[in-house]
Design a protein around this motif. Structure first.
Motif, PDB file in Angstrom:
ATOM      1  N   SER A 123      -3.244   2.790  10.692  1.00  0.00           N
ATOM      2  CA  SER A 123      -3.685   3.315  11.992  1.00  0.00           C
ATOM      3  C   SER A 123      -4.074   4.772  11.793  1.00  0.00           C
ATOM      4  N   ARG A 124      -4.790   5.318  12.770  1.00  0.00           N
ATOM      5  CA  ARG A 124      -5.199   6.725  12.716  1.00  0.00           C
ATOM      6  C   ARG A 124      -3.978   7.635  12.620  1.00  0.00           C
ATOM      7  N   GLU A 125      -2.975   7.369  13.456  1.00  0.00           N
ATOM      8  CA  GLU A 125      -1.780   8.216  13.488  1.00  0.00           C
ATOM      9  C   GLU A 125      -1.080   8.202  12.118  1.00  0.00           C
ATOM     10  N   GLN A 126      -0.913   6.987  11.608  1.00  0.00           N
ATOM     11  CA  GLN A 126      -0.195   6.852  10.341  1.00  0.00           C
ATOM     12  C   GLN A 126      -0.925   7.593   9.236  1.00  0.00           C
ATOM     13  N   LEU A 127      -2.239   7.408   9.141  1.00  0.00           N
ATOM     14  CA  LEU A 127      -2.971   8.003   8.026  1.00  0.00           C
ATOM     15  C   LEU A 127      -3.014   9.527   8.134  1.00  0.00           C
ATOM     16  N   LEU A 128      -3.268  10.020   9.342  1.00  0.00           N
ATOM     17  CA  LEU A 128      -3.361  11.471   9.470  1.00  0.00           C
ATOM     18  C   LEU A 128      -2.008  12.135   9.219  1.00  0.00           C
ATOM     19  N   ALA A 129      -0.959  11.520   9.717  1.00  0.00           N
ATOM     20  CA  ALA A 129       0.383  12.065   9.470  1.00  0.00           C
ATOM     21  C   ALA A 129       0.639  12.133   7.963  1.00  0.00           C
ATOM     22  N   ALA A 130       0.326  11.056   7.271  1.00  0.00           N
ATOM     23  CA  ALA A 130       0.532  11.022   5.822  1.00  0.00           C
ATOM     24  C   ALA A 130      -0.328  12.077   5.136  1.00  0.00           C
ATOM     25  N   ALA A 131      -1.581  12.189   5.551  1.00  0.00           N
ATOM     26  CA  ALA A 131      -2.514  13.100   4.892  1.00  0.00           C
ATOM     27  C   ALA A 131      -2.040  14.547   4.980  1.00  0.00           C
ATOM     28  N   HIS A 132      -1.633  14.956   6.176  1.00  0.00           N
ATOM     29  CA  HIS A 132      -1.197  16.339   6.333  1.00  0.00           C
ATOM     30  C   HIS A 132       0.057  16.615   5.512  1.00  0.00           C
ATOM     31  N   ARG A 133       0.980  15.663   5.525  1.00  0.00           N
ATOM     32  CA  ARG A 133       2.216  15.877   4.773  1.00  0.00           C
ATOM     33  C   ARG A 133       1.981  15.921   3.256  1.00  0.00           C
ATOM     34  N   VAL A 134       1.164  15.039   2.727  1.00  0.00           N
ATOM     35  CA  VAL A 134       0.993  15.050   1.271  1.00  0.00           C
ATOM     36  C   VAL A 134       0.180  16.275   0.839  1.00  0.00           C
ATOM     37  N   ARG A 135      -0.720  16.722   1.704  1.00  0.00           N
ATOM     38  CA  ARG A 135      -1.464  17.936   1.372  1.00  0.00           C
ATOM     39  C   ARG A 135      -0.527  19.133   1.312  1.00  0.00           C
ATOM     40  N   GLN A 136       0.324  19.238   2.328  1.00  0.00           N
ATOM     41  CA  GLN A 136       1.285  20.355   2.342  1.00  0.00           C
ATOM     42  C   GLN A 136       2.184  20.350   1.118  1.00  0.00           C
ATOM     43  N   ALA A 137       2.548  19.168   0.689  1.00  0.00           N
ATOM     44  CA  ALA A 137       3.480  19.067  -0.433  1.00  0.00           C
ATOM     45  C   ALA A 137       2.799  19.341  -1.771  1.00  0.00           C
ATOM     46  N   GLY A 138       1.475  19.352  -1.784  1.00  0.00           N
ATOM     47  CA  GLY A 138       0.788  19.691  -3.031  1.00  0.00           C
ATOM     48  C   GLY A 138      -0.021  18.582  -3.665  1.00  0.00           C
ATOM     49  N   ALA A 139      -0.190  17.472  -2.962  1.00  0.00           N
ATOM     50  CA  ALA A 139      -1.054  16.423  -3.500  1.00  0.00           C
ATOM     51  C   ALA A 139      -2.495  16.899  -3.492  1.00  0.00           C
ATOM     52  N   ALA A 140      -3.292  16.422  -4.425  1.00  0.00           N
ATOM     53  CA  ALA A 140      -4.676  16.861  -4.526  1.00  0.00           C
ATOM     54  C   ALA A 140      -5.651  15.828  -3.971  1.00  0.00           C
ATOM     55  N   ILE A 141      -5.202  14.571  -3.922  1.00  0.00           N
ATOM     56  CA  ILE A 141      -6.081  13.487  -3.471  1.00  0.00           C
ATOM     57  C   ILE A 141      -5.274  12.581  -2.550  1.00  0.00           C
ATOM     58  N   LEU A 142      -5.942  12.109  -1.495  1.00  0.00           N
ATOM     59  CA  LEU A 142      -5.299  11.193  -0.546  1.00  0.00           C
ATOM     60  C   LEU A 142      -5.683   9.752  -0.897  1.00  0.00           C
ATOM     61  N   ARG A 143      -4.683   8.877  -1.019  1.00  0.00           N
ATOM     62  CA  ARG A 143      -5.011   7.476  -1.236  1.00  0.00           C
ATOM     63  C   ARG A 143      -4.700   6.692   0.024  1.00  0.00           C
ATOM     64  N   GLY A 144      -5.372   5.564   0.191  1.00  0.00           N
ATOM     65  CA  GLY A 144      -5.107   4.699   1.335  1.00  0.00           C
ATOM     66  C   GLY A 144      -5.929   3.446   1.154  1.00  0.00           C
ATOM     67  N   GLY A 145      -5.310   2.285   1.307  1.00  0.00           N
ATOM     68  CA  GLY A 145      -6.007   1.022   1.071  1.00  0.00           C
ATOM     69  C   GLY A 145      -6.647   0.496   2.330  1.00  0.00           C
ATOM     70  N   ALA A 146      -7.927   0.189   2.252  1.00  0.00           N
ATOM     71  CA  ALA A 146      -8.623  -0.393   3.395  1.00  0.00           C
ATOM     72  C   ALA A 146      -8.835  -1.894   3.164  1.00  0.00           C
ATOM     73  N   TYR A 147      -8.931  -2.267   1.910  1.00  0.00           N
ATOM     74  CA  TYR A 147      -9.069  -3.679   1.532  1.00  0.00           C
ATOM     75  C   TYR A 147      -7.868  -3.989   0.655  1.00  0.00           C
ATOM     76  N   LYS A 148      -7.005  -4.869   1.094  1.00  0.00           N
ATOM     77  CA  LYS A 148      -5.786  -5.137   0.366  1.00  0.00           C
ATOM     78  C   LYS A 148      -5.825  -6.522  -0.255  1.00  0.00           C
TER      79      LYS A 148
END
Lengths: 263, 263, 263, 263
Positions: free
Chosen positions: A25-50
């Motif tokens: 969902s939008r909420e789930q992905l954006l929440a994850a994105a902001h948190r992993v960016r803050q923590a120092g991740a360089a790339i965001l992953r997320g599966g659209a086709y599973k």
């Protein structure tokens, strides 16, 4: 060395790719994105086709998921990567994300590999769960031989008789690949172990073995995940892990890049 | 926590056990012993009884080898460990060394396990190369149930389809064992990989995964070794590895003990 | 060709070895012995020493079990075989039975192999569940090199990632061994599959692949078995299987020997 | 029960599918087709698209190969099967052959499975070389859930540590599948063993285990084969094998159908 938007894999740094197994969902992905960016991740992953073992399991948000990845990228500045499973999903992914991933089940889907090769897009090629290292490198050759050298190899565990973990993470693959190939190699401790409590020790071990990066599942609320919840880290645990990884990376003379990238 | 003479395994330190696969001669063993002690190893290993796949391969110096281990210990102050393969070799080893080892092939030699249990001697129990973690812990229980709790578990690689390494080092076993048992767990990257160039990265990875110690083959002249030469480190490489390991150990808040032990 | 009392393995016939996993009582063993003899088995099997994964599982009747095997042999005329696990059990077994067995867990217990070699007793050498065929043949060489050529090899399944069966029966081992060695090779479908319903098809397949014999668990009351009940055949099913096997054996030009042996 | 032109798989008969690994030329294919038909095969196999580990290996004649299969079918009356590797090869194969095959590497190429499902064409679904039986059945479900029930499962060996054979043929899969599914199951001893001399014993074993059919590589001149020569049978050996198989099939109450089909 593979450049993905403002991130680099294979330049001596430790590149962390993180995010949820599936875009839910939008909420789930954006929440994850902001948190992993803050923590120092360089790339965001997320599966659209599973690709799922059973045709009756959740199969992903598809095009809608790709658009959410693009939105998350716009908000956070993170580069994005998503798995492609066939020509149609690849075509669409090329528009919306910065890097594509060919999963373990498709490692010898040579048609898809060639098509990814012709796309010129940076790609993560996961090792098939019963592929030898030699076969994995030959699969990469299917992409490279079409003119695309932006291939990042990802070890994600192989099948063995051991039942305590989902698969057996073959960290020896890291130095073996480094001896045989110039391609960067990263490690996915989340899928390999299938168990959240094993992600941190195996992530640390991967860095110490010489991995150029990590692929880690992070979900804002793992217990509500539609896919792979038991192995996803909640954001707080991911923060703690990133701190540990910086120390281990420094001990083996790697550095985690976020300061530079988001300066 | 297992105490072996002046060494301790499982107290939060990183205990390195090193030495040649097989005791081959007085010169070879003493040279190895002095070098590994200088580099910071806490225990000297050396095989006197070598279980070999073929009955026609070198089978070890037997009693003579044990006496050389005792002499090396007297000269260097190092504790010693050697593999036992049956009741007779165990009886003799109990006299000459500080710790015994039950090898991968004998992990389910329950008669031997019980006898080691009754001896009360500290013991390294290697994981069988096709044993599940559960079976390994049950094998330890054969020793403990006879009243001997001084058991150190040693991961040494499992059999898989991958051919680039002799076995596949299953580092996930380290955190899995830590969750299921209070016994210390160490890692043998030499036997697992069968390849000198992979020993250092896998040793570093083992430390980062949380191992309490390492078992590393060191031979003064690997190319002349009667056994396992291709995977043995020459002393100079072992020195360099020990320096690296101290850094990685510090990063995960372990310390290498030699300063204390040989103060 | 190995002769065991009035039975022969490796002379072109199909030799069936049957009986309970463990000798549990006089009634149980004699009931099994009479039934398997009537159905056409040539050798009675029964475990007196049971190496078990856990030290807290039933470990066998030991000497008492061996005496019951001797009694069953006297009553039925069947040759007998039992597993030995160490020097003490071997010494005793040499007195009471016609053939000994070295189990999968002890396939590389080289001390025991040598001792069996010196005994001159016919022996079944089971393949270790993670042994390559080459290692298995080398283990046989430990026995033969001591002067005992009465070695029968027994395939009993290897460890793989498949979970539907206890182990994966590697029937290719039968023709591979026949190409590399003159030793007879038999197959144990009971331990390999761990599932009664799979014993008959895999027994038929083993015969068609060229096996010289079969090792089959038969228990008068499988549901009351102290060990391996789920894979033991009740006597009626064993009768039916023996009829099927005669037909398959005839199709590949083997014959089941009971008519001759008990004429 | 799956009907493919004038052949049937799963009706209690033993259906033999034979032919070359790859279609290499008109002469080669027609020679093979006539010989396997005479020997009693019911379906002709031949690869037009060859997924190969290396991108630099021979990749098949593609459309030209499909046309040759259609010509061979017209001349001999045999039904034909060929492997499809992606949507394009599937579209073309649907025009020219009677049955398609999804290979081991594509067993979890779910996009391809769905597309085959929608085609309604009879299909052989090979087991992935590291797929569990459960995953294999779920992959079949991807086809069936699109409305195509004409699925034939094919066991072709799994990856293990054993090196004497290319893969380990898991014949237990035959009775396990029969218990869990109504779909016919056949066995490919050629790919599993990778060794011509093992094809006959494993083919006999497969029949005795209850297989509904066999997939066997036959090449007029194996030593000149562009692909898989070492495991292909020359026509004379195939003739001899078919005679043996009729006997084994009769012993387990199956019959080989050629008399009926080509009356």
């Amino acid at each position: 060395m593979v450049t993905v938007k403002n991130a680099v894999i294979g330049n001596g740094s430790l590149t962390v790719i993180a995010g949820p197994c599936a875009v839910e969902s939008r909420e789930q992905l954006l929440a994850a994105a902001h948190r992993v960016r803050q923590a120092g991740a360089a790339i965001l992953r997320g599966g659209a086709y599973k690709p799922r073992t059973s045709p009756y399991s959740f199969q992903g948000l598809e095009a809608e998921g790709l658009k959410l990845l693009a939105e998350a990228s716009a908000q956070t500045g993170l580069a994005t990567v998503t798995e492609v499973v066939d020509e149609a999903s690849l075509e669409l992914a090329l528009e919306y994300v910065d890097m594509v991933q060919v999963g373990a089940r498709n490692m010898q889907n040579f048609h898809l590999l060639r098509r990814v090769g012709r796309s010129g897009k940076p790609v993560i090629l996961k090792r098939g769960f019963s592929a030898t290292i030699e076969e994995w490198l030959m699969a990469a050759e299917y992409i490279v031989s079409e003119g695309n050298e932006k291939v990042v190899l990802c070890e994600r565990g192989i099948r063995t008789f051991e039942k305590a973990t989902r698969n057996t993470l073959d960290l020896s693959a890291v130095p073996v690949v480094k001896r045989l190939s110039h391609l960067p190699v990263i490690v996915d401790p989340s899928h390999a172990t299938g168990d959240r409590s094993l992600v941190a020790p195996m992530a640390r071990a991967a860095v110490a073995a010489g991995a150029d990066g990590l692929l880690i599942e992070v979900h804002p609320e793992p217990c509500k995940a539609l896919c792979d919840g038991p192995q996803s880290l909640p954001p707080d645990e991911f923060d703690a892990l990133m701190e540990e990884l910086k120390t281990v990376a420094a001990a083996v003379k790697r550095f985690v890049r976020e300061e530079v990238l988001y300066a």
